[in-house]
Structures are given as structure tokens and as C-alpha cells.
Enzyme design. Structure first.
Site, PDB file in Angstrom:
ATOM      1  N   LYS A   1      -3.219  -2.144  -1.794  1.00 47.85           N
ATOM      2  CA  LYS A   1      -3.507  -3.607  -2.071  1.00 47.85           C
ATOM      3  C   LYS A   1      -4.749  -4.219  -1.725  1.00 47.85           C
ATOM      4  O   LYS A   1      -5.701  -4.777  -2.364  1.00 47.85           O
ATOM      5  CB  LYS A   1      -2.312  -4.448  -1.265  1.00 47.85           C
ATOM      6  CG  LYS A   1      -2.572  -5.915  -1.719  1.00 47.85           C
ATOM      7  CD  LYS A   1      -1.198  -6.689  -1.019  1.00 47.85           C
ATOM      8  CE  LYS A   1      -1.421  -8.210  -1.354  1.00 47.85           C
ATOM      9  NZ  LYS A   1      -0.359  -9.091  -0.980  1.00 47.85           N
TER      10      LYS A   1
ATOM     11  N   GLU B   1      -6.207   4.308   7.077  1.00 50.28           N
ATOM     12  CA  GLU B   1      -5.415   5.570   7.030  1.00 50.28           C
ATOM     13  C   GLU B   1      -5.668   5.916   5.360  1.00 50.28           C
ATOM     14  O   GLU B   1      -5.879   6.989   5.021  1.00 50.28           O
ATOM     15  CB  GLU B   1      -3.984   5.623   6.986  1.00 50.28           C
ATOM     16  CG  GLU B   1      -3.621   5.313   8.584  1.00 50.28           C
ATOM     17  CD  GLU B   1      -3.376   3.886   8.750  1.00 50.28           C
ATOM     18  OE1 GLU B   1      -4.297   2.962   8.229  1.00 50.28           O
ATOM     19  OE2 GLU B   1      -2.646   3.550   9.538  1.00 50.28           O
TER      20      GLU B   1
ATOM     21  N   GLY C   1       2.740  -6.335  -0.174  1.00 53.63           N
ATOM     22  CA  GLY C   1       2.774  -5.011  -0.386  1.00 53.63           C
ATOM     23  C   GLY C   1       4.369  -4.293  -0.377  1.00 53.63           C
ATOM     24  O   GLY C   1       4.676  -3.270  -1.021  1.00 53.63           O
ATOM     25  N   ARG C   2       5.136  -4.880   0.830  1.00 52.03           N
ATOM     26  CA  ARG C   2       6.316  -4.231   0.664  1.00 52.03           C
ATOM     27  C   ARG C   2       7.208  -4.646  -0.595  1.00 52.03           C
ATOM     28  O   ARG C   2       8.259  -4.117  -0.476  1.00 52.03           O
ATOM     29  CB  ARG C   2       7.217  -4.530   2.023  1.00 52.03           C
ATOM     30  CG  ARG C   2       7.071  -6.042   2.274  1.00 52.03           C
ATOM     31  CD  ARG C   2       7.445  -6.099   3.844  1.00 52.03           C
ATOM     32  NE  ARG C   2       7.569  -7.461   4.345  1.00 52.03           N
ATOM     33  CZ  ARG C   2       6.466  -8.301   4.651  1.00 52.03           C
ATOM     34  NH1 ARG C   2       5.078  -7.712   4.898  1.00 52.03           N
ATOM     35  NH2 ARG C   2       6.404  -9.458   5.020  1.00 52.03           N
TER      36      ARG C   2
ATOM     37  N   GLU D   1       9.400  -5.722   8.593  1.00 48.02           N
ATOM     38  CA  GLU D   1       8.252  -6.347   8.455  1.00 48.02           C
ATOM     39  C   GLU D   1       8.437  -7.775   8.125  1.00 48.02           C
ATOM     40  O   GLU D   1       7.862  -8.518   8.371  1.00 48.02           O
ATOM     41  CB  GLU D   1       7.419  -5.522   7.565  1.00 48.02           C
ATOM     42  CG  GLU D   1       5.730  -5.816   7.643  1.00 48.02           C
ATOM     43  CD  GLU D   1       5.058  -4.918   7.328  1.00 48.02           C
ATOM     44  OE1 GLU D   1       4.550  -3.735   7.724  1.00 48.02           O
ATOM     45  OE2 GLU D   1       4.756  -5.045   5.888  1.00 48.02           O
TER      46      GLU D   1
ATOM     47  N   HIS E   1      27.686  13.470  11.093  1.00 49.12           N
ATOM     48  CA  HIS E   1      27.495  14.644  11.990  1.00 49.12           C
ATOM     49  C   HIS E   1      26.279  14.360  13.028  1.00 49.12           C
ATOM     50  O   HIS E   1      25.937  15.245  13.507  1.00 49.12           O
ATOM     51  CB  HIS E   1      27.518  15.859  11.447  1.00 49.12           C
ATOM     52  CG  HIS E   1      28.694  16.090  10.257  1.00 49.12           C
ATOM     53  ND1 HIS E   1      29.616  16.945  11.003  1.00 49.12           N
ATOM     54  CD2 HIS E   1      28.881  15.841   9.164  1.00 49.12           C
ATOM     55  CE1 HIS E   1      30.605  16.847  10.031  1.00 49.12           C
ATOM     56  NE2 HIS E   1      30.065  16.162   8.879  1.00 49.12           N
TER      57      HIS E   1
ATOM     58  N   LYS F   1      -4.047  -2.258  14.951  1.00 50.54           N
ATOM     59  CA  LYS F   1      -5.398  -1.859  14.041  1.00 50.54           C
ATOM     60  C   LYS F   1      -6.646  -2.055  14.935  1.00 50.54           C
ATOM     61  O   LYS F   1      -7.384  -1.271  14.849  1.00 50.54           O
ATOM     62  CB  LYS F   1      -5.174  -2.538  12.750  1.00 50.54           C
ATOM     63  CG  LYS F   1      -4.286  -2.220  11.726  1.00 50.54           C
ATOM     64  CD  LYS F   1      -4.253  -2.885  10.596  1.00 50.54           C
ATOM     65  CE  LYS F   1      -3.013  -2.733   9.619  1.00 50.54           C
ATOM     66  NZ  LYS F   1      -2.966  -3.619   8.481  1.00 50.54           N
TER      67      LYS F   1
HETATM   68  O1  F6P Z   1      -0.067  -2.320   7.875  1.00 50.75           O
HETATM   69  C1  F6P Z   1       0.779  -2.863   7.468  1.00 50.75           C
HETATM   70  C2  F6P Z   1       0.610  -3.183   5.814  1.00 50.75           C
HETATM   71  O2  F6P Z   1      -0.416  -4.076   5.840  1.00 50.75           O
HETATM   72  C3  F6P Z   1       1.622  -3.320   4.917  1.00 50.75           C
HETATM   73  O3  F6P Z   1       2.136  -4.252   4.972  1.00 50.75           O
HETATM   74  C4  F6P Z   1       1.258  -2.494   3.590  1.00 50.75           C
HETATM   75  O4  F6P Z   1       2.417  -2.348   2.789  1.00 50.75           O
HETATM   76  C5  F6P Z   1       0.538  -1.651   4.262  1.00 50.75           C
HETATM   77  O5  F6P Z   1      -0.260  -2.024   5.396  1.00 50.75           O
HETATM   78  C6  F6P Z   1      -0.483  -0.832   3.348  1.00 50.75           C
HETATM   79  O6  F6P Z   1      -1.548  -1.828   2.897  1.00 50.75           O
HETATM   80  P1  F6P Z   1      -2.528  -1.818   1.616  1.00 50.75           P
HETATM   81  O7  F6P Z   1      -1.745  -1.645   0.468  1.00 50.75           O
HETATM   82  O8  F6P Z   1      -3.327  -2.931   1.529  1.00 50.75           O
HETATM   83  O9  F6P Z   1      -3.057  -0.229   2.051  1.00 50.75           O
END
Ligand code: F6P
Length: 591
Positions: free
Chosen positions: A218, A224, A278-279, A365, A396, A521
Site C-alpha cells: 500500500k 521488508e 491494508g488488512r 490489528e 490432536h 519499526k
Molecule cells: O505493519 C503493519 C502494516 O502497516 C499493516 O497494516 C499492513 O497490512 C502491512 O504493514 C503492509 O503494509 P504495506 O502494504 O504498506 O506494505
């Protein structure tokens, strides 16, 4: 003025409706599910069906009176007004000053949904058209790679909401016969973790010549994802040359400027908007592009239609017949009044193996907050600790704790028609029947339990009676879907999304921001800078570097350990170069 503000910011726990429920707990404590479940009238009332999604909540610790008190609380919290505000594009995400309109990402073309006076549905459909066109061209071999080969394999790089929702839907569809037919000869993999092990697993066995990479972010700033994107871009360039990026890499983002700066052709960027969290983004290009590439756009259109059907039910059904409202209020009852901090999501189909991880992010979240929307500290807990595994595997593993340890409300999810049918001659039930026998049995075992009297009647030795007794009275609800396909996957997704929103609306929190993920972060950035400086200078960390003694010692141990490792000559090294053989193939959950 001051009292108006106080009125506006007062916590839901100060209302009469909350107090009435708190008092009502004592009445419920006088009941036991073993008796409640015997009442046919109550059982008939505690069922809601919405477009084929059948939900039985007779195994919740609730009576008619509880339900009407819960709906009263929902009304006192203004849930209906809040639902309307969400669907009308109001900026209900107040800390980011944004609308919350994931529902617009699945709205039919002729709908009008305004954000700040502008109808966003045409924008949504422009992107969907572009996804359809692009995925059709890739799938039919019109869009080819740098060396002229069709792109049969897709790696979607993204994390959190840019990963979990698409992975859930992919896992749900890959064994559905119609969807699997559409996916024949194609692969979809996900790369989420910045761990090079994940790079190795997701690239292993892939040929850059036939691979299309989608960078999903987003913000296009997530550390990462961007490192993984640079890694895979290097992998492509190393094998196919500089120019290959425009044919082998596309992006999905709200930040098209950064996409271009990264080197991806803006024509190959698929937009979404800041009013999609995002979620909550799986119905936007975030899910629609990779999944349309894998299953075809027509299949994924059915997914959108399923989500929209549940959206409509949520927006229009009265509370008493409204699935997300009812399930949301029951979850709130369990958390805030009955003191159950966790919830288990237990699908009786392997195809929903990634539902729980997705809902973990959607719910935790969203509602894992400590203050109200207005910033007041809460005097009640919000959010649940979600976890889960498909049945019968979970039975199990952790069900022991659920049956005789802690009380954990469970969501059982069953399917009438299995995606894969196996029926052996001579067996009294099919394999899927066998699975579903457990679905029915577990819910009753939790509710009814087993008493010492019953055990004695079975001649259980006295010494074992305490160990073999099941207290019962453990709540669950059961959701039954006719089958698991793109449409019903969409319904299920929307049901959970809106259920979480209802809980947040009542708790009075902002379910659409996530400030709690920021601090870690920032600290990681500090560590990154310090690590680079110390290593470059050949120094060790000292107290003056600003880390506490514990972190200083651990960092020094790590740096000392790394210093002993012998690395290959400085060059681009991909972990997938280093692994061979079948055992290194990615785990099926990632493929
Ligand atoms: O760190 C959490 C977050 O901001 C989430 O809310 C989001 O889904 C994820 O990181 C990834 O963010 P992006 O789509 O901006 O890479």
C-alpha cells in the site's frame, strides 16, 4: 461545551445498557449449555441464514434476554449509524482522517459510493478492467517475458494485509475443482518475510524467464517488502538483464510515484486508494491481481460478488437477523462480560487453513486498542487473541486446553459439499462425512461436557473421575456453508470483516488504524544504523550507543558470531542458489 464533549466521549461502559449486561452475567452463570441446548424453541431462534450462510449460535452462553440486551447495547453504541457512516464514505478512521470503504472494492458498476463528494465506484471498475485485461493477456500467452516465454509462475511480494488475505483466498480456492481447472499449469507463490529463508523457499525451482513478480505494498515503503522486492529484482536482472524488469515486474500500491522510482513501468502499476485499509484490501488489486492471474478474472469476480452479498446483508438486515452484527455482539459478550480473552477459529476443511492467520490480522490489528477513538483510556479490554487450525488437526493439538483448561469460544466452520470427494467401498461414511462427524461432535462435547455421574455409570475408576470429567458450558458457534468456492469465500471474508467492525463500533475504538505497529519499526531502524556503523568501523556496541545493557550484550554476541562467518566473495547471493533437491521445495502452504 465541556459537558457536550464529555457526553460525546463517554465510554460505552458508562451506559445503562452495558450495566444491564454486566448484571445479567449472574443470571447466565445460573444456566448451563447442557440444559439450554435442549430447548427447541431457543435452538430455532438462535439460527441466522444469509444467502446460504447458515449460522447456529445456540451453543453460546446466551438466552433470549441476553440477545435483546446485546442488541440494545448495539443500538446505544450507534452501530446502525456507524455502519451507515462507513458505507457513506465518512472519515470514520479519525486518526488518519480517512474513509473506510473496502466495501466499494466489491461494489457493482452501477453503485454510487462517494468519498469526499466523488463517486469512487468508476475508479474501482477501471482498475478491475485493467486487471482483467492484464491477467487475460498473461494467461493466454499474449504477454510474454523477456526471452519470449509465457509467464506461468507468479510471485507476490508483500506482507501483512498485502499478503495474508490473498494467501487465505488462494488456499481456499486451490482445491476447488472449477478454480483448480482454471489454474492448470500455473503457480502462485507468496514472499512475505524478510527472512532470506522465505526468499529461498519462494524462488526455489522457479525460472526467471517464466516468472512474473508482483510487488504489493500500500505504502511502497514497508522495509521488508522493499528489500524483498530489491532482492527479486536483482534475481531477475542477473539472469535476464536490465530491461527484463518492465516485463517481469508489476506493482500494486497507492503510491504510484514510488512504484515508478523503483523502476516499474507506471503502466504496469495497479492502483488502490487510501480508503482501503491494508488488512481490508484483498478485494482490491492486492488480491484481485495475483488471484486473477492464477484462477482467471471470472472466478475472482464471483469472489467479489460473494463479499458484496454479505456487505448488503450487513447494511440492510435488522440486527436480530444480521449475521455480522449478531456474531460481533456475541464476541463482545464473551470478551467484555464473560471474560474470555481468546477465540479459536476452527474450519473443518483444509482449504480454510489460512483463514485464522488472516483473521488474526483483521481482528487483532483492528481491535487490539487501549484507548477510545477520542483518546480516552478504556476501562475494559478490547480485541480477542485469535488462533486456529483446521479440524481435525487441532483436535490432536490444542483442543485439550479448550475442553478441560481455559474457556475459549470457538468458531466451527463446516462445509456440506467437500471440494474433494473420497468414498471408499466398505466404509460406512465418506472421508468428508468422517471429518464432519467431528465438526458436530466437538461443539456438543464443549457445550454438554461429561459429568462424574455419567462416568460412574460407565464404571470409571474413582481415581480417574476428576481427570475424565468435562465441565462443559464452553461456548461455540457453528457456521455451515453449502460449499467452498469463490463466492462463499467472499461471503466468509466479508462476514469476519464486518463482525470485527461491529465489535470496534461498540467498544468505541478506531478499528481502522494501527499505530501499535510503528514503535518496533522505528527501533529496528535504529538497530540497522548502529549495526552498519559498528560493523564498518570494526567496533563493538558500548553503553553510549543508547541501547540498554541487555540489548547491547545481545547485539555484541550477534555481531561477534557473524564476524566469524565466512561469506562468499561480495556479489549478489540468492539463498535459492544454495539449496537443492525436492526437500527444498516450498511448503505447500506457500505454493
Ligand atoms: O505493519 C503493519 C502494516 O502497516 C499493516 O497494516 C499492513 O497490512 C502491512 O504493514 C503492509 O503494509 P504495506 O502494504 O504498506 O506494505
Amino acid at each position: 461545551m465541556a459537558s457536550a464533549l464529555k457526553e460525546k466521549t463517554k465510554l460505552i461502559s458508562t451506559t445503562e445498557e452495558w450495566a444491564a449486561l454486566a448484571k445479567h452475567v449472574a443470571d447466565i452463570d445460573q444456566t448451563h449449555l447442557r440444559d439450554l441446548i435442549q430447548d427447541p424453541e431457543r435452538c430455532a431462534k438462535m439460527v441466522i441464514e444469509a444467502d446460504g450462510v447458515y449460522c447456529d449460535f445456540a451453543r453460546q452462553r446466551a438466552t433470549d434476554e441476553t440477545m435483546s440486551k446485546l442488541y440494545d447495547l448495539a443500538r446505544a453504541a450507534g452501530v446502525k449509524e456507524k455502519i451507515n457512516a462507513m458505507f457513506n464514505g465518512e472519515h470514520i478512521n479519525n486518526t488518519e482522517d480517512r474513509a473506510v470503504l473496502h466495501v466499494a472494492t466489491r461494489a457493482p458498476k452501477d453503485k454510487v459510493i462517494n468519498v469526499d463528494g466523488r463517486n469512487v465506484v468508476p475508479d474501482v471498475h477501471d482498475v478491475l478492467e485493467k486487471i482483467k485485461d492484464f491477467s487475460d493477456r498473461v494467461r493466454n500467452g499474449e504477454w510474454i517475458g523477456e526471452t519470449g516465454k509465457p509467464l506461468t509462475d507468479v510471485v507476490a511480494i508483500g506482507i501483512g494485509g498485502s499478503f495474508l488475505g490473498p494467501l487465505f483466498v488462494h488456499t481456499s480456492l486451490r482445491t476447488n475443482p472449477e478454480a483448480a481447472e482454471q489454474a492448470r499449469g500455473r503457480q502462485l507463490r507468496f514472499l512475505a518475510n524478510v527472512d532470506p529463508v522465505d526468499v529461498a523457499r519462494s524462488l526455489n525451482g522457479l525460472d526467471p524467464e517464466t516468472t512474473l513478480v508482483i510487488v504489493v505494498s500500500k505504502t511502497f515503503t514497508t522495509a521488508e517488502t522493499m528489500l524483498n522486492a530489491r532482492t527479486v529484482r536483482t534475481w531477475i536482472k542477473a539472469s535476464l538483464g536490465e530491461n527484463a524488469v518492465k516485463k517481469h515486474m508489476v506493482a500494486i500500491s497507492t503510491n504510484l510515484k514510488l512504484v515508478e522510482e523503483f523502476g516499474i513501468d507506471p503502466d504496469n502499476a495497479f492502483a488502490f486508494w487510501d480508503w482501503v485499509g491494508g488488512r481490508y484490501s484483498v478485494c482490491s488489486a492486492v488480491g484481485m491481481l495475483p488471484l486473477s492471474l492464477q484462477y482467471g478474472y471470472e472466478t475472482m469476480e464471483q469472489f467479489l460478488q460473494g463479499a458484496w452479498a454479505m456487505d448488503q446483508h450487513f447494511a440492510n438486515a435488522p440486527f436480530e437477523k444480521n449475521l455480522p452484527v449478531t456474531l460481533g455482539m456475541l464476541s463482545l459478550w464473551n470478551v467484555s462480560f464473560l471474560g474470555c480473552p481468546a477465540r479459536a477459529i476452527l474450519p473443518y476443511t483444509q482449504a480454510l487453513a489460512k483463514l485464522a492467520p488472516h483473521i488474526q490480522q483483521v481482528a487483532m490489528e483492528s481491535n487490539g486498542k487501549g484507548v477510545s477513538k477520542e483518546g480516552l483510556p478504556l476501562d475494559y479490554e478490547t480485541g480477542e487473541i485469535d488462533f486456529g487450525e483446521p479440524g481435525t488437526n487441532g483436535q490432536h493439538s490444542f483442543y485439550q486446553l479448550i475442553h478441560q483448561g481455559r474457556t475459549i469460544p470457538c468458531d466451527f466452520i463446516g462445509i456440506v459439499k467437500s471440494q474433494q470427494s473420497v468414498y471408499l467401498k466398505g466404509e460406512i461414511v465418506s472421508n468428508h462425512d468422517e471429518l464432519m462427524c467431528n465438526f458436530f461432535a466437538q461443539a456438543d462435547a464443549l457445550a454438554v461436557g461429561k459429568s462424574a455421574i455419567e462416568l460412574r455409570a460407565e464404571s470409571c475408576p474413582d481415581a480417574l473421575i476428576p481427570h475424565k470429567t468435562f465441565t462443559g458450558n464452553r461456548p461455540s458457534l457453528s457456521i455451515l456453508l453449502p460449499e467452498l468456492n469463490a463466492f462463499t469465500t467472499g461471503q466468509l471474508l466479508s462476514l469476519y470483516e464486518h463482525r470485527v467492525a461491529v465489535q470496534g463500533f461498540v467498544w468505541g475504538v478506531n478499528s481502522f488504524d494501527q499505530w501499535g505497529v510503528e514503535l518496533g519499526k522505528v527501533l529496528a531502524t535504529r538497530v540497522r544504523t548502529a549495526m552498519n556503523t559498528k560493523r564498518t568501523k570494526g567496533e563493538i556496541m558500548s553503553p553510549s550507543d543508547g541501547f540498554n545493557p541487555s540489548t547491547t550484550s545481545m547485539l555484541n554476541r550477534y555481531l561477534a558470531g557473524k564476524a566469524k562467518l565466512i561469506y562468499p566473495e561480495p556479489k549478489d547471493v540468492f539463498p535459492c542458489d544454495l539449496i537443492e533437491g525436492d526437500e527444498c521445495r516450498p511448503p505447500t502452504s506457500y505454493v
